[in-house]
Design an enzyme around this catalytic site. Structure first.
Site, PDB file in Angstrom:
ATOM      1  N   HIS A   1       0.875  -1.177   0.000  1.00 15.22           N
ATOM      2  CA  HIS A   1       0.000   0.000   0.000  1.00 15.22           C
ATOM      3  C   HIS A   1       0.915   1.230   0.000  1.00 15.22           C
ATOM      4  CE1 HIS A   1      -2.813   2.938   1.798  1.00 15.22           C
ATOM      5  NE2 HIS A   1      -3.790   2.126   1.438  1.00 15.22           N
TER       6      HIS A   1
ATOM      7  N   ASP B   1       2.852  -4.655   8.094  1.00 13.52           N
ATOM      8  CA  ASP B   1       1.645  -3.874   7.874  1.00 13.52           C
ATOM      9  C   ASP B   1       0.465  -4.838   8.043  1.00 13.52           C
ATOM     10  OD1 ASP B   1      -0.599  -2.700   6.866  1.00 13.52           O
ATOM     11  OD2 ASP B   1       0.322  -1.980   5.003  1.00 13.52           O
TER      12      ASP B   1
ATOM     13  N   GLN C   1      -4.772  -5.190   7.045  1.00 14.49           N
ATOM     14  CA  GLN C   1      -5.795  -6.156   6.614  1.00 14.49           C
ATOM     15  C   GLN C   1      -5.715  -7.464   7.378  1.00 14.49           C
ATOM     16  OE1 GLN C   1      -8.204  -5.254   4.634  1.00 14.49           O
ATOM     17  NE2 GLN C   1      -7.329  -3.333   3.910  1.00 14.49           N
TER      18      GLN C   1
ATOM     19  N   LYS D   1     -10.670  -0.516  10.370  1.00 18.10           N
ATOM     20  CA  LYS D   1     -10.822  -1.727   9.535  1.00 18.10           C
ATOM     21  C   LYS D   1     -11.161  -2.939  10.400  1.00 18.10           C
ATOM     22  CE  LYS D   1      -7.443   0.030   6.244  1.00 18.10           C
ATOM     23  NZ  LYS D   1      -8.112   0.378   4.996  1.00 18.10           N
TER      24      LYS D   1
ATOM     25  N   CYS E   1      -4.720   2.507  -3.678  1.00 12.57           N
ATOM     26  CA  CYS E   1      -3.477   3.015  -3.067  1.00 12.57           C
ATOM     27  C   CYS E   1      -2.354   1.998  -3.204  1.00 12.57           C
ATOM     28  CB  CYS E   1      -3.681   3.382  -1.599  1.00 12.57           C
ATOM     29  SG  CYS E   1      -4.801   4.752  -1.369  1.00 12.57           S
TER      30      CYS E   1
HETATM   31  N1  PMP Z   1      -1.941  -0.879   4.469  1.00 10.94           N
HETATM   32  C1  PMP Z   1      -2.925  -1.622   3.947  1.00 10.94           C
HETATM   33  C2  PMP Z   1      -2.640  -3.014   3.491  1.00 10.94           C
HETATM   34  C3  PMP Z   1      -4.204  -1.081   3.837  1.00 10.94           C
HETATM   35  O1  PMP Z   1      -5.191  -1.817   3.318  1.00 10.94           O
HETATM   36  C4  PMP Z   1      -4.433   0.245   4.265  1.00 10.94           C
HETATM   37  C5  PMP Z   1      -5.805   0.899   4.114  1.00 10.94           C
HETATM   38  N2  PMP Z   1      -6.404   0.702   2.873  1.00 10.94           N
HETATM   39  C6  PMP Z   1      -3.377   0.961   4.815  1.00 10.94           C
HETATM   40  C7  PMP Z   1      -2.149   0.370   4.899  1.00 10.94           C
HETATM   41  C8  PMP Z   1      -3.553   2.358   5.330  1.00 10.94           C
HETATM   42  O2  PMP Z   1      -4.452   2.373   6.399  1.00 10.94           O
HETATM   43  P1  PMP Z   1      -4.978   3.752   7.011  1.00 10.94           P
HETATM   44  O3  PMP Z   1      -5.482   4.542   5.839  1.00 10.94           O
HETATM   45  O4  PMP Z   1      -6.084   3.322   7.934  1.00 10.94           O
HETATM   46  O5  PMP Z   1      -3.845   4.414   7.693  1.00 10.94           O
END
Ligand code: PMP
Length: 424
Positions: A141, A218, A221, A244, A382
């Protein structure tokens, strides 16, 4: 799931609501938003990778805090401040148990996954010097790319990315080869939000540790969809977001091994993170306070605590098992649609289904589905380098949560089939 995923800490079993649809219906009743209609149709919410819906207990916990208990933490002698402090610290302990951290002080509250990665990049990353290398993967991401690009620009370090195969799996041989003499830090996504790939992070952490390199996971998910045991993974850092995990926005968690956190400089300065202050110099509070400058997001932390209780009561093994069945069924149904290609076909996947329809822009798929009350996401998620790998500008993505039903998968498949036929 194999033991290499780290997800195996939680054995896959059948969820109680698998054989009892009434139980799933009861669970759905916990989420007020699921009762609403969109464009005159019952909401089918399949955008859980972006954010999950909130059970009433989370909404109530936040509302109760503001209605009855609101006060600032850590600084007051009065009743309300002490009550707020206790509620806040209780969630830290709860989060520590949820992740199986050694100590509650290894849990730092952040604004979310992005904030947690930036904290580590700007604090731990400050020790990097020109020529040092940071290793990520091609399927990250943006929040696990940009903070490292920034720190590389600041320090002269070099950012490298381990490539993935066309099925959307990290090439472990290449990953191992990239762990070189100059590698000082590894940062990896556990479960890809764009592909659904579950990476064998335990094995990857082991490879990095053989060379003395710390690893951040990270878990944005994986924490909500697989469950994570930080001691079993032996990760050095792990980040996730409350929103999430059926909790509120604006709060997340950074887990870090105590021995590392203690040696790291603060990320931000301000109230609450100091021991002594003079105009010339200051000394820092112990972890975790050292990394929590200013008034924290108290209501959101309390909401996160309610979300952890909710998830714990259902059981992550049950949630993971149910989502696995939804994903398996959806994969089978969508694959039969003419012109549809799944993007990401790793052998280990969870909760996320990305696809493209030949000749149809993903946004058109998303817009048509929206008219049917079905919320999916369309775009690059993203994860532009992931999209570049598959030579697409974006995908349509359905992502599942604990409250989704097989009937909703049928509705998704019927609507996507309708789009395919409409444009052919
Ligand atoms: N890493 C992953 C794998 C994600 O899915 C996301 C959110 N889509 C993020 C990082 C970023 O999370 P946040 O926007 O809640 O900081």
């Amino acid at each position: 799931m194999s033991s290499g995923t780290g997800a195996a800490a939680i054995p896959i079993q059948r969820s109680p609501w698998d054989s009892d649809p009434a139980e799933l219906e009861r669970i759905r009743q916990d989420f007020p938003i699921l009762q609403r209609q969109v464009h005159g149709k019952p909401l089918v919410y399949l955008d859980n990778a972006a954010t999950t819906q909130k059970p009433q207990s989370v909404i109530d916990a936040i509302s109760r805090y503001y209605s009855l208990d609101n006060a600032n933490v850590h600084r007051g002698v009065h009743y309300l401040s002490q009550a707020a402090t206790e509620a806040y610290d209780t969630v830290r302990q709860k989060t520590g148990r949820f992740l199986n951290a050694r100590f509650p002080s290894e849990v730092i509250f952040t604004r979310g996954t992005t904030d947690g990665i930036n904290l580590v990049a700007q604090s731990y990353g400050r020790r990097l010097v020109p020529g040092d290398e940071i290793l990520i993967t091609e399927m990250e991401h943006h929040s696990n790319i940009i903070p490292w690009q920034l720190v590389a620009q600041q320090t002269g370090a070099v950012l490298r990315a381990a490539p993935m195969t066309d099925s959307g799996e990290i090439d472990l041989k290449e990953f191992e080869q990239l762990l070189g003499k100059q590698t000082r830090f590894v940062s990896l996504v556990h479960l890809s939000n764009a592909l659904g790939t579950v990476n064998p992070v335990k094995e990857m952490i082991g490879l990095a540790h053989e060379r003395g390199i710390p690893v951040l996971i990270d878990g944005a998910q994986s924490v909500p969809h697989l469950g994570v045991d930080v001691q079993d993974l032996d990760c050095d850092f792990l980040v996730f977001s409350g929103h999430k995990l059926y909790g509120p926005t604006g709060v997340g968690v950074l887990y870090g091994k105590e021995s590392l956190l203690e040696k790291m400089p603060p990320y931000q300065g301000g109230g609450g993170m100091i021991d002594t202050v003079s105009i010339e110099r200051s000394t820092w509070a112990p972890v975790p306070q050292k990394f929590e400058a200013g008034t924290p997001m108290i209501a959101e932390v309390i909401g996160l605590g309610a979300a952890l209780d909710y998830v714990h009561a259902l059981g992550l093994p049950s949630i993971a098992a149910w989502e696995h069945q939804l994903l398996t069924y959806a994969t089978q149904e969508l694959q039969q649609i003419p012109g549809l290609t799944l993007v990401g076909s790793a052998s280990e996947r969870a909760s996320v289904l990305s696809f493209v329809l030949e000749g149809i822009h993903p946004h058109d798929v998303g817009t048509v589905l929206d008219q049917a009350g079905i919320a999916i996401r369309a775009g690059h998620h993203c994860a532009q380098p992931t999209m570049q790998h598959f030579r697409v500008s974006g995908t349509a993505r359905a992502s599942f949560g604990l409250y989704n039903t097989m009937l909703e998968v049928d509705e998704l498949a019927a609507a996507v089939r309708g789009v395919a036929e409409m444009f052919i």
